[in-house]
Design an enzyme around this catalytic site. Sequence first.
Site, PDB file in Angstrom:
ATOM      1  N   SER A   1       0.808  -1.218   0.000  1.00 51.52           N
ATOM      2  CA  SER A   1       0.000   0.000   0.000  1.00 51.52           C
ATOM      3  C   SER A   1       0.843   1.271   0.000  1.00 51.52           C
ATOM      4  O   SER A   1       1.538   1.546  -0.956  1.00 51.52           O
ATOM      5  CB  SER A   1      -0.962  -0.046   1.191  1.00 51.52           C
TER       6      SER A   1
ATOM      7  N   ASP B   1      -0.702   1.902  -3.909  1.00 46.80           N
ATOM      8  CA  ASP B   1      -1.463   0.861  -4.616  1.00 46.80           C
ATOM      9  C   ASP B   1      -2.817   1.366  -5.112  1.00 46.80           C
ATOM     10  O   ASP B   1      -3.630   0.585  -5.612  1.00 46.80           O
ATOM     11  CB  ASP B   1      -1.621  -0.399  -3.758  1.00 46.80           C
TER      12      ASP B   1
HETATM   13 MG    MG Z   1      -3.342   1.581  -0.200  1.00 46.78          MG
END
Ligand code: MG
Length: 457
Positions: A101, A246
């Site tokens: 992330s 992400d």
């Molecule tokens: Mg993320």
Amino acid sequence: MTEQNRKLFGTNGIRGIPGRDLTLEFIAEMAQSIGSYFSRDHPLLIGHDVRNSSPAISKAVLSGVLSSGSNTQEAGLAPTPAHQYAVRTLGYNGGIIVTASHNPPEYNGMKVVGSDGVEISRETERAIEAVYYEKKYNKADWKSLGRTNKETRVVENYITGIMSQVDRAKISERKATVVLDVGNGAQAVAAPYLCERLGCRVITINGQADGNFPGRGPEPTPTVLHDLSSAVKSYRADFGVAYDGDGDRSLFCDENGEIYWGDRTGSLLVDYLLGKHKGGPVVTTVSTSQLVDIVAKSHDARVIWTTVGSVDVSRAMINSSAPLGLEENGGFFYGPHIPVRDGAMTTALVLEALALTKTTFSKAINALPKFYQKKAKFECPAEKREQVMKILEERSKEGKIDRTDGLKIWLDNRTWILLRPSGTEPLIRVYAESNDESNVESAYKRYQGLVEDAIAA
Ligand code: MG
């Protein structure tokens, strides 16, 4: 819990530093456990983000799943919400997404999703951990190893899925100019193309997918988005948006370059979308601004407050059939598409809200009541967090306490402070909010002292 069976899944999947605590052996064995947990009637989707270690880790995941006898399809690079939407709509049993992330570039991890595309529940995480620790995973022989192929439809499927949720004609008519700060992350392959197809003039910054995140790093916070602000002003754009590594989180700035936290933009969207989705409910975490509650009440809708974590919001949305969810960090969840946070879906919804209400971003957002916030983090060793929270609870002698997650103390009916241990890092996080700026400052100062003393105790 003993060291032998410590929790492997954190707030948001499995995270670590490849080559240090996230070894290929661990990844493969974990993937073999995940492959064994899912039934074998449909394949698992394996996808990844832009990180330098993501291709290597994906191959270890692939090896593990195939060794369990499950079939896979490899999707390669795409935003996390695109992989999740592919799992939901293209006939998969589930998916494993290799991503860390918004963490710094050296990190990576695995996010596991069920056939609905949503992160697996906490109970399923425990069940998979048990398969791993007890080594009860399937070990397929040469005749029963899984098969694999390429899945090439993920990005196109994602873009057309988002477009089907919004009024394309009205958005195109508006001919908005948008600046997208992709942050060298996974939305580089999706969001700019989505906005172009919605008739926007698109300017991208930090637009190359790059696992070193050389632009402004993978985590968008108001303090690192000055380039986005200046680009919006110089291109006279309608708004700007920045995604995390992400691509599931998004922070927005108005046409004047002013950047907002996710709960303020999220409340703007809630205000617009409750017109379509009468009654809500709206799901959010206890760290979110009370503004969302005021907005929801003005539409006779209820807010469901959860622990902090996108999985908790997604699961609560499913349990209560809620169409909308949000987080203060820039996660916005649109249930009719998929109840997970999604940066590109959120961008399309903002485009629609501005096109249909025929207003500017700054006018729409300034029409909402103003709240003042303060957020801070204090380093605290993981093993000490519980003791620190206990001390804080003993010493917090005022207000009304909400224990949904950590300690949320309502000092008056418009002022609160939240003290909670981070689920992913050795930190105690402190949030404060009030409609009165001086109340935020004084509350924060008081509790800053308490937190520092408790950590030093
Ligand atoms: Mg993320």
